[in-house]
Write a protein that holds these residues in place. Structure first.
Motif, PDB file in Angstrom:
ATOM      1  N   LEU A   1      44.806  33.992  22.472  1.00 14.76           N
ATOM      2  CA  LEU A   1      44.969  32.547  22.668  1.00 14.76           C
ATOM      3  C   LEU A   1      46.448  32.177  22.751  1.00 14.76           C
ATOM      4  CD1 LEU A   1      42.359  31.069  20.152  1.00 14.76           C
ATOM      5  CD2 LEU A   1      42.385  30.645  22.585  1.00 14.76           C
ATOM      6  N   ASN A   2      47.196  32.637  21.742  1.00  8.84           N
ATOM      7  CA  ASN A   2      48.604  32.244  21.673  1.00  8.84           C
ATOM      8  C   ASN A   2      49.470  32.932  22.733  1.00  8.84           C
ATOM      9  OD1 ASN A   2      48.147  30.395  19.696  1.00  8.84           O
ATOM     10  ND2 ASN A   2      48.545  31.804  18.014  1.00  8.84           N
ATOM     11  N   TYR A   3      49.014  34.071  23.213  1.00  3.63           N
ATOM     12  CA  TYR A   3      49.720  34.761  24.298  1.00  3.63           C
ATOM     13  C   TYR A   3      49.788  33.851  25.519  1.00  3.63           C
ATOM     14  CZ  TYR A   3      50.425  38.326  27.973  1.00  3.63           C
ATOM     15  OH  TYR A   3      50.883  39.050  29.036  1.00  3.63           O
ATOM     16  N   TYR A   4      48.666  33.181  25.815  1.00  2.45           N
ATOM     17  CA  TYR A   4      48.609  32.304  26.978  1.00  2.45           C
ATOM     18  C   TYR A   4      49.116  30.901  26.666  1.00  2.45           C
ATOM     19  CZ  TYR A   4      45.928  35.981  29.189  1.00  2.45           C
ATOM     20  OH  TYR A   4      45.547  37.185  29.723  1.00  2.45           O
ATOM     21  N   ILE A   5      48.641  30.324  25.551  1.00  2.00           N
ATOM     22  CA  ILE A   5      49.001  28.936  25.239  1.00  2.00           C
ATOM     23  C   ILE A   5      50.487  28.811  24.930  1.00  2.00           C
ATOM     24  CG2 ILE A   5      48.635  27.042  23.603  1.00  2.00           C
ATOM     25  CD1 ILE A   5      45.683  27.788  23.552  1.00  2.00           C
ATOM     26  N   SER A   6      51.052  29.794  24.199  1.00  3.56           N
ATOM     27  CA  SER A   6      52.486  29.710  23.860  1.00  3.56           C
ATOM     28  C   SER A   6      53.350  29.779  25.126  1.00  3.56           C
ATOM     29  CB  SER A   6      52.886  30.807  22.876  1.00  3.56           C
ATOM     30  OG  SER A   6      52.783  32.078  23.468  1.00  3.56           O
TER      31      SER A   6
ATOM     32  N   ILE B   1      60.762  23.922  27.902  1.00  3.89           N
ATOM     33  CA  ILE B   1      61.955  24.246  28.722  1.00  3.89           C
ATOM     34  C   ILE B   1      62.204  23.147  29.749  1.00  3.89           C
ATOM     35  CG2 ILE B   1      62.782  25.806  30.555  1.00  3.89           C
ATOM     36  CD1 ILE B   1      61.493  28.116  28.889  1.00  3.89           C
ATOM     37  N   PHE B   2      61.111  22.572  30.280  1.00  4.01           N
ATOM     38  CA  PHE B   2      61.252  21.520  31.290  1.00  4.01           C
ATOM     39  C   PHE B   2      61.362  20.124  30.661  1.00  4.01           C
ATOM     40  CE2 PHE B   2      60.146  24.826  34.228  1.00  4.01           C
ATOM     41  CZ  PHE B   2      60.685  24.425  35.442  1.00  4.01           C
ATOM     42  N   GLY B   3      61.583  20.071  29.343  1.00  2.00           N
ATOM     43  CA  GLY B   3      61.867  18.791  28.685  1.00  2.00           C
ATOM     44  C   GLY B   3      60.657  18.014  28.226  1.00  2.00           C
ATOM     45  N   GLY B   4      59.458  18.608  28.299  1.00  3.95           N
ATOM     46  CA  GLY B   4      58.238  17.908  27.889  1.00  3.95           C
ATOM     47  C   GLY B   4      58.039  17.921  26.376  1.00  3.95           C
ATOM     48  N   ASP B   5      57.176  17.047  25.929  1.00  4.85           N
ATOM     49  CA  ASP B   5      56.819  16.921  24.505  1.00  4.85           C
ATOM     50  C   ASP B   5      55.314  17.130  24.386  1.00  4.85           C
ATOM     51  OD1 ASP B   5      56.788  16.303  21.812  1.00  4.85           O
ATOM     52  OD2 ASP B   5      56.953  14.130  22.098  1.00  4.85           O
ATOM     53  N   ILE B   6      54.895  18.180  23.658  1.00  2.00           N
ATOM     54  CA  ILE B   6      53.452  18.452  23.515  1.00  2.00           C
ATOM     55  C   ILE B   6      52.869  17.424  22.548  1.00  2.00           C
ATOM     56  CG2 ILE B   6      51.683  20.143  22.892  1.00  2.00           C
ATOM     57  CD1 ILE B   6      53.345  21.128  25.206  1.00  2.00           C
ATOM     58  N   LEU B   7      52.069  16.505  23.076  1.00  2.00           N
ATOM     59  CA  LEU B   7      51.487  15.451  22.234  1.00  2.00           C
ATOM     60  C   LEU B   7      50.350  15.969  21.386  1.00  2.00           C
ATOM     61  CD1 LEU B   7      51.346  12.295  24.551  1.00  2.00           C
ATOM     62  CD2 LEU B   7      53.032  12.860  22.802  1.00  2.00           C
ATOM     63  N   LYS B   8      49.405  16.667  22.015  1.00  2.00           N
ATOM     64  CA  LYS B   8      48.208  17.130  21.293  1.00  2.00           C
ATOM     65  C   LYS B   8      47.666  18.409  21.900  1.00  2.00           C
ATOM     66  CE  LYS B   8      46.355  12.681  19.692  1.00  2.00           C
ATOM     67  NZ  LYS B   8      46.235  12.857  18.258  1.00  2.00           N
ATOM     68  N   PHE B   9      47.086  19.231  21.025  1.00  2.00           N
ATOM     69  CA  PHE B   9      46.245  20.349  21.448  1.00  2.00           C
ATOM     70  C   PHE B   9      44.813  19.915  21.184  1.00  2.00           C
ATOM     71  CE2 PHE B   9      50.244  22.289  20.302  1.00  2.00           C
ATOM     72  CZ  PHE B   9      50.437  23.299  21.233  1.00  2.00           C
TER      73      PHE B   9
ATOM     74  N   GLY C   1      41.595  21.805  21.286  1.00  2.00           N
ATOM     75  CA  GLY C   1      40.926  23.084  21.511  1.00  2.00           C
ATOM     76  C   GLY C   1      41.781  23.940  22.418  1.00  2.00           C
ATOM     77  N   ASP C   2      41.262  24.253  23.609  1.00  2.00           N
ATOM     78  CA  ASP C   2      42.002  25.093  24.557  1.00  2.00           C
ATOM     79  C   ASP C   2      42.606  24.256  25.691  1.00  2.00           C
ATOM     80  OD1 ASP C   2      39.577  24.425  25.589  1.00  2.00           O
ATOM     81  OD2 ASP C   2      38.856  26.467  25.880  1.00  2.00           O
ATOM     82  N   ALA C   3      42.943  23.003  25.381  1.00  2.00           N
ATOM     83  CA  ALA C   3      43.637  22.132  26.331  1.00  2.00           C
ATOM     84  C   ALA C   3      44.821  21.500  25.618  1.00  2.00           C
ATOM     85  CB  ALA C   3      42.691  21.052  26.848  1.00  2.00           C
ATOM     86  N   LEU C   4      45.779  20.985  26.399  1.00  2.00           N
ATOM     87  CA  LEU C   4      46.908  20.294  25.772  1.00  2.00           C
ATOM     88  C   LEU C   4      47.378  19.140  26.639  1.00  2.00           C
ATOM     89  CD1 LEU C   4      49.846  21.245  27.219  1.00  2.00           C
ATOM     90  CD2 LEU C   4      49.276  23.362  26.056  1.00  2.00           C
ATOM     91  N   LEU C   5      47.950  18.137  25.965  1.00  2.00           N
ATOM     92  CA  LEU C   5      48.472  16.954  26.632  1.00  2.00           C
ATOM     93  C   LEU C   5      49.968  16.880  26.361  1.00  2.00           C
ATOM     94  CD1 LEU C   5      47.815  14.262  28.166  1.00  2.00           C
ATOM     95  CD2 LEU C   5      47.559  13.200  25.906  1.00  2.00           C
ATOM     96  N   ALA C   6      50.788  16.787  27.429  1.00  2.00           N
ATOM     97  CA  ALA C   6      52.249  16.742  27.281  1.00  2.00           C
ATOM     98  C   ALA C   6      52.791  15.445  27.880  1.00  2.00           C
ATOM     99  CB  ALA C   6      52.888  17.940  27.976  1.00  2.00           C
ATOM    100  N   LEU C   7      53.939  15.013  27.356  1.00  2.00           N
ATOM    101  CA  LEU C   7      54.544  13.749  27.770  1.00  2.00           C
ATOM    102  C   LEU C   7      56.021  13.938  28.102  1.00  2.00           C
ATOM    103  CD1 LEU C   7      54.720  10.524  27.807  1.00  2.00           C
ATOM    104  CD2 LEU C   7      55.299  10.732  25.382  1.00  2.00           C
ATOM    105  N   TRP C   8      56.477  13.288  29.177  1.00  2.00           N
ATOM    106  CA  TRP C   8      57.896  13.131  29.475  1.00  2.00           C
ATOM    107  C   TRP C   8      58.179  11.626  29.380  1.00  2.00           C
ATOM    108  CZ3 TRP C   8      55.159  17.187  31.074  1.00  2.00           C
ATOM    109  CH2 TRP C   8      55.775  18.445  31.177  1.00  2.00           C
ATOM    110  N   LYS C   9      58.776  11.198  28.280  1.00  2.00           N
ATOM    111  CA  LYS C   9      59.007   9.767  28.026  1.00  2.00           C
ATOM    112  C   LYS C   9      60.377   9.366  28.597  1.00  2.00           C
ATOM    113  CE  LYS C   9      59.808   6.571  24.233  1.00  2.00           C
ATOM    114  NZ  LYS C   9      60.228   6.514  22.835  1.00  2.00           N
TER     115      LYS C   9
ATOM    116  N   THR D   1      55.476  29.129  18.179  1.00  2.00           N
ATOM    117  CA  THR D   1      56.061  29.069  16.829  1.00  2.00           C
ATOM    118  C   THR D   1      56.744  27.726  16.560  1.00  2.00           C
ATOM    119  OG1 THR D   1      58.006  30.208  17.708  1.00  2.00           O
ATOM    120  CG2 THR D   1      56.403  31.547  16.505  1.00  2.00           C
ATOM    121  N   VAL D   2      57.292  27.089  17.606  1.00  2.00           N
ATOM    122  CA  VAL D   2      58.003  25.824  17.387  1.00  2.00           C
ATOM    123  C   VAL D   2      57.118  24.599  17.594  1.00  2.00           C
ATOM    124  CG1 VAL D   2      60.216  26.834  18.003  1.00  2.00           C
ATOM    125  CG2 VAL D   2      58.897  25.645  19.766  1.00  2.00           C
ATOM    126  N   ARG D   3      55.938  24.785  18.202  1.00  2.00           N
ATOM    127  CA  ARG D   3      55.010  23.660  18.393  1.00  2.00           C
ATOM    128  C   ARG D   3      53.587  24.186  18.457  1.00  2.00           C
ATOM    129  NH1 ARG D   3      52.234  20.113  17.645  1.00  2.00           N
ATOM    130  NH2 ARG D   3      51.877  18.240  18.905  1.00  2.00           N
TER     131      ARG D   3
END
Length: 1019
Positions: free
Chosen positions: A75-80, A88-96, A98-106, A399-401
């Motif tokens: 899981l973490n091999y792919y999700i990380s 790296i592209f400046g996004g902020d991971i709002l929520k995980f 399950g196996d989906a995630l929502l990111a924000l560029w504010k 590890t950081v998010r």
């Protein structure tokens, strides 16, 4: 630099921040709840399919070490990799989720055009990751991405202990719709995102009948320098690492200790995560495949677009949901906007939070939440899905998010039921079966084809958990089969026969109480008792079964018993019940008081003026007096035997009535009950101590009786010796355990049925010694295949090692409940003991316990022996004797306890614990009372942790190896201890691991090593 980085990562505030987005870490929110904040930004929704199927594959595997760690790694091999790319592209991971995630560029609205280009570039590179990465064998990973941009509202809500946040608005709805349109490896732009982007930079493909578009690729001009463009864009991102911090993925990795901020952030993190951060001993403990109950709550609103309107509704719902879950140790894991509504993902049974009757509590909570939320006027529709089973619970991400989440088919099923059956509470068949609630609490629903769920099985609506008088439905749950013997319960039936004979010959009341833990076969005993009681003339047996809900309904037990005595259970209509009642009570009760029976028996006698003025207490007394008169009249005509299954659920008012009843007239009451969870009420205590009460504690079945049961259940003439040992040891003589172990073997297709081989008298040799089968006692042949003239035998599939099988989820759940009720230190001791094996010694256990002293260990062991987690033995001979005989049924004389003072009892408990400590010191050998507990505790360890502990055991055994006492304890090889001291005691564990590896030993083969340890210590 690496030392500094490690120091930062070990800070509690940095670990907490890793579970939260920058939006919260650096947010400045009003203390009011709910609080609303608005901004502009770009949203990315990434859905990674393939993990649910993989979770199912691991969770249904046969053997222990089913691969929770391997699952985490994959899981973490792919999700990380996705998380890293987003950061790296400046996004902020709002929520995980399950196996989906929502990111924000504010960003400011004027920057949206350029930032959308950056996010598209990020999305395409994420797809490129999966094309480049070598996919695990048999794992079909698919990534779909949706992008949206525009105005976003953030809502913060909760209570004084927990906070939650949501992003809501058109952009949030759009990003989910865009992702839903995406096929594998697609990037879909929402209509608004396509409107706001730099169209000259993007090649798109139109989607038929949709305003959303699919991205083909980026087409920058020849002179375009993306690095410069990117740097300019990131200058507008508030928390993008730059300058001295450019080598960090997140600025939150650099947070300095700040107690006030730390306390504020803790409110957004689950308590079990905070415990893990505080207690380094539990690191990694939370990632496991675990049986849980999922409750998915969806709220649809009347005015979806108005944040201030839905904010107060979500706040009210959240506070109530939290208060309901807290009672039964459930927790909210996630809150997110889901298909035009707000969804709460609630979980019962997280590590450390497992409780008895989990499924019943989950359903009870679901109904309570449904009833409350349906009354919140801003909420239009409430839909709840409940599903039970094994899911992956663990920390997913980088590890950081990262976040603690649940993944599995049961999560999907709960979510789909919630959406496909709106406006009701639904549950799957596992929840229905495991609730132990009467069938009339549920209604089977028509099957629907649900997206992403191949075969959900039957779906049920939970109609509510208020116990109703369902006449004719409160009978004993168990069925009695004519062709099936009641095995191993001769003594229990003898108790009943002699007590019934005594009752019929005298004019005194008799009470017979059978106490036993769940699974001991109490209901089967009562079913046989009802059958035997009905064979005699001149008396009548009335049998009922109670449920957990019965306890909360005042006078319910007497209500049901009297309905049976009065013959109301066979009436088809209330008018028929009313006529029957009128005939029975006309000489006992004035007509104007007949309406006293309206509520209790659902009839409609006219309400008189006298009754309308009567107080509730007086009504209850009148009703009890009437029931006494009816029973006196009935007893003069025929003797009555009341049979009550699950009597621990008798309500307080009913206990008081029963206590008066046995003092007033001759009546025989037979009860089965589990040990009372709390001190029973005064009336129940008085009944237990009554001179006419016989209190029986049910024992376990003996090995031969388990053998007979297996042969009868399978209808075979013999079973393999290995299967016999596995079931006798694993069941511990508990019928339910035996049945669940058999079901598990059948599920994994381990059992084979063939014609029995011809019996030939052959000499026992080493080759055929282990092929021999065991047979039931001769009187059991009547119930097996031999009775039909066949000789079918049971065999095992080749290559299967029964002792290494993972326990069934149902039995693992029982062990987890017991483990989670212990203190953390006791849990650690049990888990360390599980590494050694089913049987272990105090010396070896002390060797592997981290940072314990001998006094601590002895005290903890004494408590665990007292709690029936371990048994202790002075010698291996005592152990072998104990294994040949299980605990038998015995009579308890509770009336003798009434002669002792409470102070004396409290003192004796302390004395008993001290005596137990002395016994543990003297005893050298301990053993798990139930093998299922050892297997369950063993599975909780991570692979690397097991490896280290097994090596510690091996080191201890090598140092301690010597001949037996008869050989004067000398070395097997001259100077063995001298060499061992030099070779082992001066080396650290890393060096020992290298030595083991260099000698070609495979340290992953723990099962063999584990059994070696057990055997060596006992020799």
């Amino acid at each position: 630099m690496s030392a500094r980085r490690q120091e930062l990562q070990d800070r509690a505030i940095v670990k907490i921040a890793a579970h939260l987005p920058d939006l919260i870490v650096y947010g400045d929110f009003s203390p009011e709840r709910p609080s609303v904040k608005c901004f502009d930004g770009v949203l990315m929704f990434v859905d990674i399919s393939g993990f649910t199927a993989m979770t199912e594959k691991f969770s249904t595997a046969m053997y222990m070490d089913r691969g929770a760690e391997q699952l985490v790694e994959i899981l973490n091999y792919y999700i990380s990799a996705i998380v890293e790319k987003v950061l790296i592209f400046g996004g902020d991971i709002l929520k995980f989720a399950g196996d989906a995630l929502l990111a924000l560029w504010k960003v400011e609205r004027k920057q949206l055009k350029n930032i959308i280009t950056v996010v598209i570039k990020c999305s395409l590179e994420i797809h490129g990751l999966f094309e480049a990465k070598e996919v695990e064998e048999g794992l079909d990973i698919r990534v779909k991405i949706g992008l949206a941009a525009g105005h976003i509202t953030m809502l913060v809500f909760g209570d004084e202990t927990r906070n939650y946040f949501l992003v809501i608005g058109q952009a949030v709805d759009d990003v989910r719709l865009a992702q839903n349109m995406a096929q594998m490896n697609d990037v879909i732009l929402s209509p608004n995102c396509w409107q706001l982007c730099d169209r000259s930079m993007i090649e798109i493909e139109r989607i038929p009948d949709q305003r959303a578009v699919k991205v083909s690729f980026l087409k920058p001009p020849p002179t375009f320098n993306f690095d410069e463009f990117f740097a300019k864009c990131m200058a507008f991102m508030d928390y993008y690492p730059s300058g001295d911090h450019k080598n960090f993925l997140r600025l939150a990795c650099m947070l300095e200790s700040d107690p006030e901020l730390e306390l504020s952030l803790q409110k957004y993190v689950m308590e079990i995560i905070l415990k893990q951060i505080d207690d380094k001993q539990l690191r990694g403990y939370l990632s496991e495949l675990r049986p849980v109950t999922i409750v998915f709550v969806n709220l649809m609103f009347k005015e979806q677009d108005k944040a201030e309107v839905i904010g107060s509704a979500i706040q009210a719902a959240c506070v109530h949901i939290t208060s309901v879950l807290k009672v039964f140790r459930g927790q909210i894991n996630k809150v997110f906007m889901f298909d035009k509504g707000c969804s709460f993902l609630c979980v019962f049974g997280f590590p450390g939070e497992k409780a008895p009757d989990e499924i019943t509590h989950a359903l009870e909570s679901a109904v309570d939440i449904f009833d409350f939320c349906s009354q919140v006027h801003k909420i239009r529709t409430v839909s709840i899905g409940v599903a039970s089973g094994i899911v992956f619970c663990g920390i997913v991400g980088h590890t950081v998010r990262h976040e603690y989440t649940v993944i599995g088919q049961k999560v999907n099923i709960a979510a789909r039921m919630m959406m496909y059956y709106p406006g009701i509470v639904t549950c799957d068949s596992v929840t229905y079966d495991g609730s132990n609630l009467p069938a009339y609490f549920f209604k089977e629903l028509p099957k629907k084809v649900m997206k992403g769920v191949a075969d959900p099985g039957p779906v049920y609506q939970c109609l509510g958990l208020n116990e109703k008088v369902m006449f004719g439905m409160a009978y004993l749950i168990c069925n009695r089969y004519e062709g099936y013997p009641l095995l191993g319960r001769v003594r229990e039936i003898d108790y009943f026969m002699s007590t019934m004979k005594d009752f019929l010959m005298t004019n005194c009341s008799r009470v017979l109480m059978y106490e036993g833990l769940p699974g001991y076969g109490k209901s089967q005993v009562l079913m046989e008792i009802e059958y035997l009681a009905s064979q005699h003339e001149n008396h009548r047996a009335v049998a009922i079964a109670l449920t957990k809900i019965s306890f909360h309904q005042n006078f319910y037990t007497i209500q049901i018993l009297m309905a049976n005595v009065l013959g109301l259970d066979t009436c088809k209509h209330y008018k028929e019940r009313q006529t029957n009642l009128q005939n029975r009570v006309k000489t006992l009760l004035d007509d104007k008081y007949h309406c006293l029976l309206n509520d209790i028996f659902h009839v409609q006698f006219p309400v008189s003026r006298e009754m309308s003025r009567m107080s509730k207490i007086r009504k209850q007394k009148q009703l009890e007096a009437l029931f006494m008169k009816i029973l006196e009249q009935t007893v003069r005509e025929e003797r009555i035997i009341f049979i009550i299954d699950e009597a621990q659920f008798v309500d307080v008012a009913s206990w008081a009535f029963i206590e008066k009843l046995i003092r007033s007239m001759p009546i025989f009451i037979v009860m089965s009950l589990c040990p009372f969870p709390e001190t029973p009420c005064a009336a129940a205590n008085a009944i237990m101590k009554n001179r006419n009460t016989t209190y029986i504690t049910l024992g376990t079945m003996q090995p031969q009786e388990i053998r007979d049961k297996v042969c009868v259940d399978l209808s075979v003439s013999s079973i393999p010796r290995e299967l016999d040992s596995y079931l006798v040891e694993g069941s511990c003589g508990i019928p339910y355990y035996c049945e669940e172990l058999l079901k598990n073997l059948d599920h994994h297709r381990i059992l084979i049925f063939q014609q029995a081989e011809a019996e030939e008298k052959t000499n026992v040799t080493w080759n055929n010694l282990f092929k021999y089968s065991v047979k039931p006692t001769e009187d059991m042949y009547l119930y097996t295949s031999i009775a039909a003239g066949q000789k079918e035998a049971c065999y095992l599939t080749s290559g299967v090692r029964l002792k290494n099988l993972s326990p069934p989820a149902s039995l693992k759940e029982i062990s987890l409940v017991q483990l989670d009720s212990m203190s953390l230190s006791h849990q650690m001791l049990v888990r360390c003991a599980a590494i050694i094996g089913l049987t272990f010694t105090t010396e070896l256990l002390f060797e592997i316990l981290p940072c314990w002293n001998m006094k601590m260990m002895i005290k903890a062991l004494a408590t665990l022996v007292e709690s029936n987690v371990f048994d202790c033995f002075r010698s291996s001979k005592d152990l072998q004797l104990a294994l040949k005989q299980n605990v038998t049924t015995f009579e308890v004389h509770y009336r003798s306890l009434s002669l002792k003072s409470k102070e004396g009892l409290a003192y004796s408990e302390e004395e008993q614990l001290r005596e137990m400590e002395g016994e543990v010191i003297e005893c050298r050998i301990l053993r798990f009372c139930r093998p299922i507990m050892q297997k369950t505790a063993y599975e909780l360890w991570l692979k690397d942790q097991k490896k280290v502990l097994h090596l510690k055991c091996a080191r201890f055994l090598e140092e301690s190896a010597h001949r037996c006492n008869h050989c004067r304890n000398r070395d097997f090889i001259p100077y063995h201890h001298f060499i061992a001291d030099i070779r082992l005691n001066t080396l650290d564990m890393d060096t020992v691991k290298k030595m083991v590896k260099s000698h070609g030993f495979k340290t992953s083969q723990k099962q063999g090593k584990k059994s070696c340890i057990s055997l060596t210590m006992l020799s």
